[in-house]
Motif scaffolding. Structure first.
Motif, PDB file in Angstrom:
ATOM      1  N   GLY A   1       0.779  -1.234   0.000  1.00  0.00           N
ATOM      2  CA  GLY A   1       0.000   0.000   0.000  1.00  0.00           C
ATOM      3  C   GLY A   1       0.807   1.278   0.000  1.00  0.00           C
ATOM      4  O   GLY A   1       0.237   2.367  -0.118  1.00  0.00           O
ATOM      5  N   GLN A   2       2.131   1.193   0.111  1.00  0.00           N
ATOM      6  CA  GLN A   2       2.987   2.384   0.115  1.00  0.00           C
ATOM      7  C   GLN A   2       3.666   2.517  -1.254  1.00  0.00           C
ATOM      8  O   GLN A   2       4.303   1.572  -1.721  1.00  0.00           O
ATOM      9  N   LEU A   3       3.541   3.685  -1.868  1.00  0.00           N
ATOM     10  CA  LEU A   3       4.201   3.919  -3.144  1.00  0.00           C
ATOM     11  C   LEU A   3       5.714   3.874  -2.958  1.00  0.00           C
ATOM     12  O   LEU A   3       6.247   4.401  -1.973  1.00  0.00           O
ATOM     13  N   CYS A   4       6.390   3.227  -3.911  1.00  0.00           N
ATOM     14  CA  CYS A   4       7.842   3.060  -3.774  1.00  0.00           C
ATOM     15  C   CYS A   4       8.589   3.158  -5.102  1.00  0.00           C
ATOM     16  O   CYS A   4       9.783   2.912  -5.153  1.00  0.00           O
ATOM     17  N   GLY A   5       7.896   3.500  -6.195  1.00  0.00           N
ATOM     18  CA  GLY A   5       8.580   3.640  -7.474  1.00  0.00           C
ATOM     19  C   GLY A   5       7.654   4.134  -8.549  1.00  0.00           C
ATOM     20  O   GLY A   5       6.428   4.097  -8.407  1.00  0.00           O
ATOM     21  N   TYR A   6       8.247   4.610  -9.644  1.00  0.00           N
ATOM     22  CA  TYR A   6       7.464   5.101 -10.781  1.00  0.00           C
ATOM     23  C   TYR A   6       8.221   4.885 -12.082  1.00  0.00           C
ATOM     24  O   TYR A   6       9.450   4.755 -12.094  1.00  0.00           O
ATOM     25  N   LEU A   7       7.469   4.846 -13.166  1.00  0.00           N
ATOM     26  CA  LEU A   7       7.995   4.768 -14.524  1.00  0.00           C
ATOM     27  C   LEU A   7       7.100   5.641 -15.383  1.00  0.00           C
ATOM     28  O   LEU A   7       5.892   5.420 -15.444  1.00  0.00           O
ATOM     29  N   VAL A   8       7.688   6.652 -16.026  1.00  0.00           N
ATOM     30  CA  VAL A   8       6.946   7.625 -16.837  1.00  0.00           C
ATOM     31  C   VAL A   8       7.287   7.401 -18.301  1.00  0.00           C
ATOM     32  O   VAL A   8       8.463   7.276 -18.660  1.00  0.00           O
ATOM     33  N   TYR A   9       6.276   7.381 -19.152  1.00  0.00           N
ATOM     34  CA  TYR A   9       6.503   7.117 -20.567  1.00  0.00           C
ATOM     35  C   TYR A   9       5.524   7.911 -21.426  1.00  0.00           C
ATOM     36  O   TYR A   9       4.581   8.529 -20.925  1.00  0.00           O
ATOM     37  N   GLU A  10       5.765   7.879 -22.734  1.00  0.00           N
ATOM     38  CA  GLU A  10       4.869   8.532 -23.683  1.00  0.00           C
ATOM     39  C   GLU A  10       4.816   7.699 -24.956  1.00  0.00           C
ATOM     40  O   GLU A  10       5.859   7.294 -25.482  1.00  0.00           O
TER      41      GLU A  10
ATOM     42  N   ARG B   1       4.500   7.348 -28.753  1.00  0.00           N
ATOM     43  CA  ARG B   1       4.703   8.137 -29.968  1.00  0.00           C
ATOM     44  C   ARG B   1       4.263   7.287 -31.149  1.00  0.00           C
ATOM     45  O   ARG B   1       3.953   6.107 -30.997  1.00  0.00           O
ATOM     46  N   ALA B   2       4.264   7.861 -32.322  1.00  0.00           N
ATOM     47  CA  ALA B   2       3.813   7.135 -33.510  1.00  0.00           C
ATOM     48  C   ALA B   2       4.694   5.919 -33.806  1.00  0.00           C
ATOM     49  O   ALA B   2       4.197   4.859 -34.172  1.00  0.00           O
ATOM     50  N   ASP B   3       6.007   6.057 -33.619  1.00  0.00           N
ATOM     51  CA  ASP B   3       6.939   5.005 -34.013  1.00  0.00           C
ATOM     52  C   ASP B   3       7.483   4.168 -32.857  1.00  0.00           C
ATOM     53  O   ASP B   3       8.050   3.105 -33.081  1.00  0.00           O
ATOM     54  N   ALA B   4       7.332   4.660 -31.634  1.00  0.00           N
ATOM     55  CA  ALA B   4       7.913   3.963 -30.478  1.00  0.00           C
ATOM     56  C   ALA B   4       7.289   4.517 -29.202  1.00  0.00           C
ATOM     57  O   ALA B   4       6.550   5.490 -29.236  1.00  0.00           O
ATOM     58  N   THR B   5       7.629   3.895 -28.109  1.00  0.00           N
ATOM     59  CA  THR B   5       7.267   4.405 -26.796  1.00  0.00           C
ATOM     60  C   THR B   5       8.538   4.939 -26.165  1.00  0.00           C
ATOM     61  O   THR B   5       9.567   4.259 -26.165  1.00  0.00           O
ATOM     62  N   GLU B   6       8.494   6.160 -25.660  1.00  0.00           N
ATOM     63  CA  GLU B   6       9.670   6.731 -25.013  1.00  0.00           C
ATOM     64  C   GLU B   6       9.516   6.627 -23.506  1.00  0.00           C
ATOM     65  O   GLU B   6       8.529   7.083 -22.940  1.00  0.00           O
ATOM     66  N   LEU B   7      10.482   6.014 -22.873  1.00  0.00           N
ATOM     67  CA  LEU B   7      10.532   5.912 -21.421  1.00  0.00           C
ATOM     68  C   LEU B   7      11.317   7.131 -20.932  1.00  0.00           C
ATOM     69  O   LEU B   7      12.494   7.272 -21.241  1.00  0.00           O
ATOM     70  N   TYR B   8      10.650   8.024 -20.201  1.00  0.00           N
ATOM     71  CA  TYR B   8      11.284   9.268 -19.772  1.00  0.00           C
ATOM     72  C   TYR B   8      11.974   9.161 -18.422  1.00  0.00           C
ATOM     73  O   TYR B   8      13.021   9.771 -18.231  1.00  0.00           O
ATOM     74  N   ALA B   9      11.362   8.481 -17.489  1.00  0.00           N
ATOM     75  CA  ALA B   9      11.929   8.470 -16.144  1.00  0.00           C
ATOM     76  C   ALA B   9      11.493   7.217 -15.406  1.00  0.00           C
ATOM     77  O   ALA B   9      10.367   6.745 -15.580  1.00  0.00           O
ATOM     78  N   MET B  10      12.400   6.714 -14.581  1.00  0.00           N
ATOM     79  CA  MET B  10      12.077   5.581 -13.723  1.00  0.00           C
ATOM     80  C   MET B  10      12.929   5.694 -12.472  1.00  0.00           C
ATOM     81  O   MET B  10      14.114   6.016 -12.549  1.00  0.00           O
ATOM     82  N   ALA B  11      12.314   5.439 -11.329  1.00  0.00           N
ATOM     83  CA  ALA B  11      13.060   5.469 -10.070  1.00  0.00           C
ATOM     84  C   ALA B  11      12.349   4.621  -9.033  1.00  0.00           C
ATOM     85  O   ALA B  11      11.141   4.404  -9.116  1.00  0.00           O
ATOM     86  N   ALA B  12      13.118   4.170  -8.071  1.00  0.00           N
ATOM     87  CA  ALA B  12      12.587   3.409  -6.941  1.00  0.00           C
ATOM     88  C   ALA B  12      13.065   4.062  -5.656  1.00  0.00           C
ATOM     89  O   ALA B  12      14.184   4.572  -5.579  1.00  0.00           O
ATOM     90  N   HIS B  13      12.208   4.040  -4.663  1.00  0.00           N
ATOM     91  CA  HIS B  13      12.515   4.638  -3.353  1.00  0.00           C
ATOM     92  C   HIS B  13      12.092   3.670  -2.261  1.00  0.00           C
ATOM     93  O   HIS B  13      10.896   3.491  -2.066  1.00  0.00           O
ATOM     94  N   PRO B  14      12.995   3.005  -1.574  1.00  0.00           N
ATOM     95  CA  PRO B  14      14.443   3.086  -1.713  1.00  0.00           C
ATOM     96  C   PRO B  14      14.928   2.243  -2.897  1.00  0.00           C
ATOM     97  O   PRO B  14      14.207   1.386  -3.411  1.00  0.00           O
TER      98      PRO B  14
END
Length: 160
Positions: free
Chosen positions: A53-62, A64-77
């Motif tokens: 139930g506790q948030l501990c990471g994220y992955l941000v993406y977008e 696009r027409a030709d691919a998916t771009e992964l912009y950011a990813m992190a884990a805490h801790p």
């Protein structure tokens, strides 16, 4: 550790507050600079990791027409396998190439992504220097005392 991965909820104040705090800690705000262009992480599709139930990471993406771009990813801790779970969940749903960019000092990310099937496809010489013109808080020196100048582009392709 009981980590699950799910889409972030745009209408959930707890998700959004946690993400804002994480972006502030990881990127000095929700704006990321790549090759001299700013990208706002807020509002982009995001996966989050939860441990009991506790948030501990994220992955941000977008997408696009030709691919998916992964912009950011992190884990805490870091170091507990959360990033691995996020990336595997993300790639399991990918049906087209995934592109990401990291900096020349980020040797841990280079190893991590290559272990997951990413290949270096190009080097943007001087891209971090260009990004400092739009985001001056980018440091001159990064991990391991390595001067920050270049971006490395990596790509993953789904198996056919």
């Amino acid at each position: 550790m009981n980590v699950t991965v799910r889409p972030a909820r745009a209408d959930d104040a707890e998700d959004q507050q946690w993400l804002q705090a994480a972006y502030d800690a990881d990127w000095e705000g929700p704006t990321m600079a790549l090759d001299g262009r700013l990208h706002d992480l807020l509002g982009l599709p995001t996966l989050v990791a939860e441990d009991d139930g506790q948030l501990c990471g994220y992955l941000v993406y977008e997408e696009r027409a030709d691919a998916t771009e992964l912009y950011a990813m992190a884990a805490h801790p870091r170091g507990l396998g959360t990033g691995r779970r996020l990336l595997r969940a993300f790639l399991a749903q990918a049906d087209r190439p995934v592109v990401l960019v990291t900096t020349n000092d980020n040797v841990a990310a280079l190893a991590f992504y290559q272990q997951h099937g990413f290949r270096i496809t190009s080097v943007r010489t001087g891209a971090v220097d260009r990004s400092r013109t739009v985001k001056p808080e980018i440091p001159q020196v990064g991990d391991h005392g390595i001067p920050l100048h270049d971006e490395l582009v990596l790509e993953w392709r789904p198996r056919s």
